[in-house]
Motif scaffolding. Structure first.
Motif, PDB file in Angstrom:
ATOM      1  N   PRO A   1       0.821  -1.211   0.000  1.00  0.00           N
ATOM      2  CA  PRO A   1       0.000   0.000   0.000  1.00  0.00           C
ATOM      3  C   PRO A   1       0.857   1.263   0.000  1.00  0.00           C
ATOM      4  CG  PRO A   1       0.015  -0.998   2.183  1.00  0.00           C
ATOM      5  CD  PRO A   1       0.706  -1.965   1.265  1.00  0.00           C
ATOM      6  N   VAL A   2       0.248   2.353  -0.449  1.00  0.00           N
ATOM      7  CA  VAL A   2       0.924   3.653  -0.534  1.00  0.00           C
ATOM      8  C   VAL A   2       0.738   4.410   0.774  1.00  0.00           C
ATOM      9  CG1 VAL A   2       0.904   5.914  -1.660  1.00  0.00           C
ATOM     10  CG2 VAL A   2       0.673   3.821  -3.028  1.00  0.00           C
ATOM     11  N   SER A   3       1.827   4.865   1.370  1.00  0.00           N
ATOM     12  CA  SER A   3       1.702   5.708   2.569  1.00  0.00           C
ATOM     13  C   SER A   3       2.902   6.630   2.759  1.00  0.00           C
ATOM     14  CB  SER A   3       1.520   4.851   3.827  1.00  0.00           C
ATOM     15  OG  SER A   3       2.579   3.923   4.002  1.00  0.00           O
ATOM     16  N   HIS A   4       3.835   6.650   1.804  1.00  0.00           N
ATOM     17  CA  HIS A   4       4.994   7.546   1.910  1.00  0.00           C
ATOM     18  C   HIS A   4       4.725   8.877   1.226  1.00  0.00           C
ATOM     19  CE1 HIS A   4       9.135   8.241   3.016  1.00  0.00           C
ATOM     20  NE2 HIS A   4       9.440   8.631   1.801  1.00  0.00           N
ATOM     21  N   THR A   5       3.660   8.944   0.447  1.00  0.00           N
ATOM     22  CA  THR A   5       3.243  10.172  -0.215  1.00  0.00           C
ATOM     23  C   THR A   5       1.791  10.459   0.148  1.00  0.00           C
ATOM     24  OG1 THR A   5       2.736   8.842  -2.182  1.00  0.00           O
ATOM     25  CG2 THR A   5       4.849  10.012  -2.158  1.00  0.00           C
ATOM     26  N   LEU A   6       1.343  11.671  -0.149  1.00  0.00           N
ATOM     27  CA  LEU A   6      -0.036  12.037   0.182  1.00  0.00           C
ATOM     28  C   LEU A   6      -1.033  11.242  -0.647  1.00  0.00           C
ATOM     29  CD1 LEU A   6       0.368  15.934   0.406  1.00  0.00           C
ATOM     30  CD2 LEU A   6       0.273  14.289   2.303  1.00  0.00           C
ATOM     31  N   TRP A   7      -0.757  11.117  -1.947  1.00  0.00           N
ATOM     32  CA  TRP A   7      -1.626  10.380  -2.852  1.00  0.00           C
ATOM     33  C   TRP A   7      -0.857   9.224  -3.487  1.00  0.00           C
ATOM     34  CZ3 TRP A   7      -1.795  15.875  -3.145  1.00  0.00           C
ATOM     35  CH2 TRP A   7      -3.024  16.452  -2.801  1.00  0.00           C
ATOM     36  N   ASP A   8      -1.569   8.310  -4.075  1.00  0.00           N
ATOM     37  CA  ASP A   8      -0.973   7.270  -4.906  1.00  0.00           C
ATOM     38  C   ASP A   8      -0.444   7.955  -6.169  1.00  0.00           C
ATOM     39  OD1 ASP A   8      -0.520   5.240  -6.789  1.00  0.00           O
ATOM     40  OD2 ASP A   8      -2.125   3.983  -5.996  1.00  0.00           O
ATOM     41  N   LEU A   9       0.852   7.855  -6.402  1.00  0.00           N
ATOM     42  CA  LEU A   9       1.449   8.575  -7.530  1.00  0.00           C
ATOM     43  C   LEU A   9       0.972   8.048  -8.877  1.00  0.00           C
ATOM     44  CD1 LEU A   9       5.123   9.175  -6.336  1.00  0.00           C
ATOM     45  CD2 LEU A   9       3.111  10.638  -6.086  1.00  0.00           C
ATOM     46  N   ASP A  10       0.562   6.800  -8.941  1.00  0.00           N
ATOM     47  CA  ASP A  10      -0.009   6.300 -10.198  1.00  0.00           C
ATOM     48  C   ASP A  10      -1.313   7.011 -10.526  1.00  0.00           C
ATOM     49  OD1 ASP A  10       1.682   4.325 -11.453  1.00  0.00           O
ATOM     50  OD2 ASP A  10       1.375   3.090  -9.682  1.00  0.00           O
ATOM     51  N   ARG A  11      -2.078   7.363  -9.507  1.00  0.00           N
ATOM     52  CA  ARG A  11      -3.316   8.113  -9.744  1.00  0.00           C
ATOM     53  C   ARG A  11      -2.997   9.527 -10.214  1.00  0.00           C
ATOM     54  NH1 ARG A  11      -6.688   9.001  -5.336  1.00  0.00           N
ATOM     55  NH2 ARG A  11      -8.284   9.477  -6.875  1.00  0.00           N
ATOM     56  N   LEU A  12      -1.947  10.114  -9.646  1.00  0.00           N
ATOM     57  CA  LEU A  12      -1.538  11.437 -10.117  1.00  0.00           C
ATOM     58  C   LEU A  12      -1.046  11.377 -11.558  1.00  0.00           C
ATOM     59  CD1 LEU A  12       0.344  12.884  -7.005  1.00  0.00           C
ATOM     60  CD2 LEU A  12      -1.711  13.832  -8.057  1.00  0.00           C
ATOM     61  N   LEU A  13      -0.238  10.360 -11.882  1.00  0.00           N
ATOM     62  CA  LEU A  13       0.247  10.219 -13.262  1.00  0.00           C
ATOM     63  C   LEU A  13      -0.902  10.056 -14.245  1.00  0.00           C
ATOM     64  CD1 LEU A  13       3.416   7.923 -13.106  1.00  0.00           C
ATOM     65  CD2 LEU A  13       3.289  10.274 -13.926  1.00  0.00           C
ATOM     66  N   ALA A  14      -1.931   9.365 -13.810  1.00  0.00           N
ATOM     67  CA  ALA A  14      -3.076   9.139 -14.694  1.00  0.00           C
ATOM     68  C   ALA A  14      -3.779  10.441 -15.060  1.00  0.00           C
ATOM     69  CB  ALA A  14      -4.072   8.174 -14.034  1.00  0.00           C
ATOM     70  N   LYS A  15      -3.623  11.453 -14.243  1.00  0.00           N
ATOM     71  CA  LYS A  15      -4.243  12.747 -14.517  1.00  0.00           C
ATOM     72  C   LYS A  15      -3.326  13.679 -15.311  1.00  0.00           C
ATOM     73  CE  LYS A  15      -7.599  14.215 -12.823  1.00  0.00           C
ATOM     74  NZ  LYS A  15      -8.964  14.343 -13.394  1.00  0.00           N
ATOM     75  N   CYS A  16      -2.058  13.296 -15.484  1.00  0.00           N
ATOM     76  CA  CYS A  16      -1.107  14.144 -16.208  1.00  0.00           C
ATOM     77  C   CYS A  16      -1.276  13.979 -17.713  1.00  0.00           C
ATOM     78  CB  CYS A  16       0.333  13.782 -15.821  1.00  0.00           C
ATOM     79  SG  CYS A  16       0.739  14.045 -14.081  1.00  0.00           S
ATOM     80  N   PRO A  17      -1.267  15.056 -18.470  1.00  0.00           N
ATOM     81  CA  PRO A  17      -1.322  14.937 -19.938  1.00  0.00           C
ATOM     82  C   PRO A  17      -0.202  14.044 -20.450  1.00  0.00           C
ATOM     83  CG  PRO A  17      -1.653  17.226 -19.265  1.00  0.00           C
ATOM     84  CD  PRO A  17      -1.251  16.472 -18.031  1.00  0.00           C
ATOM     85  N   ARG A  18      -0.554  13.065 -21.266  1.00  0.00           N
ATOM     86  CA  ARG A  18       0.381  12.099 -21.852  1.00  0.00           C
ATOM     87  C   ARG A  18       1.134  11.289 -20.775  1.00  0.00           C
ATOM     88  NH1 ARG A  18       1.096  16.858 -24.013  1.00  0.00           N
ATOM     89  NH2 ARG A  18       3.082  17.139 -22.923  1.00  0.00           N
ATOM     90  N   GLY A  19       0.628  11.302 -19.552  1.00  0.00           N
ATOM     91  CA  GLY A  19       1.291  10.568 -18.488  1.00  0.00           C
ATOM     92  C   GLY A  19       2.629  11.146 -18.088  1.00  0.00           C
ATOM     93  N   GLU A  20       2.854  12.443 -18.383  1.00  0.00           N
ATOM     94  CA  GLU A  20       4.124  13.093 -18.095  1.00  0.00           C
ATOM     95  C   GLU A  20       3.936  14.108 -16.972  1.00  0.00           C
ATOM     96  OE1 GLU A  20       5.425  14.785 -21.756  1.00  0.00           O
ATOM     97  OE2 GLU A  20       5.978  12.851 -22.641  1.00  0.00           O
ATOM     98  N   PRO A  21       4.683  13.971 -15.877  1.00  0.00           N
ATOM     99  CA  PRO A  21       4.532  14.905 -14.754  1.00  0.00           C
ATOM    100  C   PRO A  21       4.821  16.338 -15.173  1.00  0.00           C
ATOM    101  CG  PRO A  21       5.829  12.991 -14.108  1.00  0.00           C
ATOM    102  CD  PRO A  21       5.674  12.922 -15.596  1.00  0.00           C
TER     103      PRO A  21
END
Length: 614
Positions: A179-199
């Motif tokens: 499970p994710v707990s070292h960051t505020l959100w799951d970074l895969d979920r954040l990547l999914a919201k990035c255009p072209r999957g690029e931070p």
């Protein structure tokens, strides 16, 4: 009463459940393949025989050295007949040329504290020495465990290691949970919201993406007790039988001393001036959160890089505030008769919680929600705002973590799509002078001496020395500086360290290369008398304040009287700042023009790069 208010505020903020988004399409690269292997292993456990429905779990600690907000701990205990917490001292890290003594001592203190917390819950921490890629699979088999739980880690080395462990676990029919707990959100979920999957490389763009995910998930519930292995499984209290079962893959066990690991000892009262561990980290967090004026007015660029560590003064909340740009903040500090001083809780004028976040002694989600309770309830929304605020600092951390997770070759210039191609050098002579605090610029050398002694520097001191090494004066490759910080800093964090070095060298994120931290003027604006320099460079302790930042300008009679002759007792300046800075600016301007014209290509830095660990 504070706890009741905080709990109510947190509950109110968590009514909306976070949304799920599809995974982004990403370029093919090795770290991403490792990431997919980890996700696959944790998402599709092998079938477990019905007779083994009561799980026997290994809880593998790496970061996340805490019992609060630990979803891996919660999962390990869920329906388990026995749980064995483990930490593996990895020889890849445990060597003086890779990890400094201050950081290692902090880790060992954190492990001792974690063991005490686990013992209070009926368990204990078994520390094994060896390669985790071999030790963990061997332990799963030897101890007849069918579930492995650990906190998800985003760093490339960890991704590769975890993929190997997961593959071995699946071959044994073991289910894996990360499970994710070292960051505020799951970074895969954040990547999914990035255009072209690029931070994004702009903080404002990141904030839009982050806010689109809904509230930060709540901390995991507390685990009041942990079912230990039964006496039949582990007859010896110290876990000796468990260790003996792994004698082919472990080289030792227990929490060792620095000396046992090949390091020189650090005397009491020396080194990093705070103890590692969850207990200390949470105490510092809550002391800081009680200082509502400090929280309301906190603006990180205005904090003082020359503040020395000191206990908080009773009854003093302390104030922050100032402009958001460090260059302008320094100007304001120079004009103020009451610039920020050492009133922060047993730390400089920032929170100094970064080592506790780096090792996961303090959960970022616990920090976030307890901070939000103060901001929303006690301060009623009247406080500083991101990016300078305390809330903004946690979001900066998330910003860099997302960039490090989603950008291949993030820790180097070559093959890094977000990094400007600049013709740096690997000048070993200049690098060594900077690293060893003998540049001849007292402000720079004092900062580097503090790093060497304590494993710590204020963030503006880090800005100044990084600028000096790269675009300000010496034009040495930012990767070389990042490697030194990665070794020496107690709070060295792969994503933040490399991101900050790209920022400070104007290789990414920040592009005003013509704004340079003066190696004399910047520190002087905060500390006119040079108290900081005198502490870390005692050879200059008797130099008059007029010359302490520029001792080479003092008449020879003054130098002799002060007991510090330039060129004998303290080095002459390694460069003429005015000349060197102008040359650096011209070189970076040319590199920026080549980037704009599309002619930059891939640049190879001049000279020979140090090998890893040198």
């Amino acid at each position: 009463q504070r706890a009741t208010i905080a709990a109510s505020a947190i509950a109110a903020r968590l009514r909306l459940a976070p949304l799920a988004f599809p995974r982004p399409r990403r370029p093919s690269d090795a770290p991403h393949r490792a990431r997919l292997a980890i996700r696959a292993a944790t998402g599709s456990p092998a079938p477990v025989p019905e007779a083994m429905a009561a799980k026997r779990s290994i809880l593998w600690f790496r970061k996340g050295l805490r019992v609060h907000d630990n979803p891996a701990l919660v999962k390990a205990c869920e329906g388990a007949s026995a749980v064995q917490p483990v930490f593996v001292l990895d020889p890849w890290f445990i060597k003086p040329e890779r990890v400094g003594a201050n950081r290692l001592r902090f880790l060992l203190e954190s492990l001792t504290d974690l063991d005490a917390s686990l013992r209070a819950r009926g368990s204990s921490l078994l520390v094994l020495h060896g390669d985790p890629a071999r030790v963990i699979p061997a332990a799963l088999e030897a101890w007849r465990c069918d579930r492995l739980c650990y906190e998800f880690d985003t760093e490339p080395y960890a991704q590769k290691r975890d993929a190997s462990v997961n593959e071995a676990a699946r071959a044994l029919g073991v289910e894996v949970h990360a499970p994710v707990s070292h960051t505020l959100w799951d970074l895969d979920r954040l990547l999914a919201k990035c255009p072209r999957g690029e931070p994004p490389t702009a903080y404002a763009s990141f904030l839009k993406i982050a806010h689109g995910l809904g509230p930060v998930p709540p901390p995991a519930p507390d685990v009041p007790s942990i079912t230990p292995l039964t006496p039949r499984d582990a007859p010896s209290e110290d876990g000796k039988d468990l260790v003996d079962a792994l004698r082919d893959v472990v080289t030792g066990s227990g929490i060792p001393s620095l000396e046992r690991l090949g390091y020189e000892s650090i005397k009491d009262g020396e080194g990093f001036p705070a103890r590692g561990g969850e207990t200390e980290g949470l105490a510092r967090l809550r002391k800081m959160l009680a200082r509502t004026t400090y929280i309301a007015e906190f603006k990180k660029p205005q904090t003082n890089p020359t503040t020395l560590w000191t206990p908080v003064r009773a009854g003093k909340e302390g104030k922050a505030g100032g402009k958001g740009n460090p260059f302008d903040a320094a100007k304001k500090s120079a004009k103020s008769e009451s610039a920020t001083t050492a009133e922060a809780f047993m730390a400089p004028s920032t929170t100094a919680l970064s080592p506790y976040l780096k090792f996961g002694c303090v959960s970022p989600r616990t920090f976030w929600h307890e901070l939000r309770a103060v901001l929303d309830v006690e301060l009623e929304g009247k406080h500083s705002k991101p990016p300078e605020s305390l809330e903004g600092q946690l979001l900066w951390r998330e910003f860099y973590y997302l960039a490090g997770y989603g950008v291949p070759n993030y820790d180097r210039m070559a093959g890094n799509r977000i990094c400007r191609q600049i013709p740096w050098t690997w000048d070993e002579e200049r690098l060594a002078a900077w690293e060893e605090a003998r540049t001849g610029f007292p402000w720079i050398d004092a900062c580097m001496m503090q790093l060497k002694r304590e494993g710590w520097m204020h963030h503006l001191a880090r800005h100044a020395v990084a600028c000096f090494l790269t675009r300000g004066d010496l034009f040495v490759h930012w990767e070389a500086g990042a490697a030194v910080f990665d070794r020496e800093l107690v709070d060295a964090d792969w994503a933040l360290n490399n991101g900050n070095w790209m920022w400070l060298s104007c290789s990414c994120f920040f592009y005003q290369y013509f704004r340079v931290y003066g190696p004399v003027s910047f520190g002087k604006k905060y500390d006119k008398e040079g108290a900081y320099i005198r502490k870390y460079l005692p050879q200059l302790k008797d130099m008059p304040a007029k010359y302490v930042y520029e001792p080479w300008t003092a008449p020879i009679e003054v130098q002799r009287k002060a007991g510090c002759v330039v060129g004998v007792d303290y080095p002459a300046p390694i460069v003429d700042h005015a000349v060197a800075s102008k040359e650096c600016i011209e070189k970076i301007a040319a590199a920026y023009n080549a980037h704009k014209d599309g002619t930059a290509g891939s640049i190879v830095a001049a000279g020979k790069k140090r090998k890893a660990g040198e």
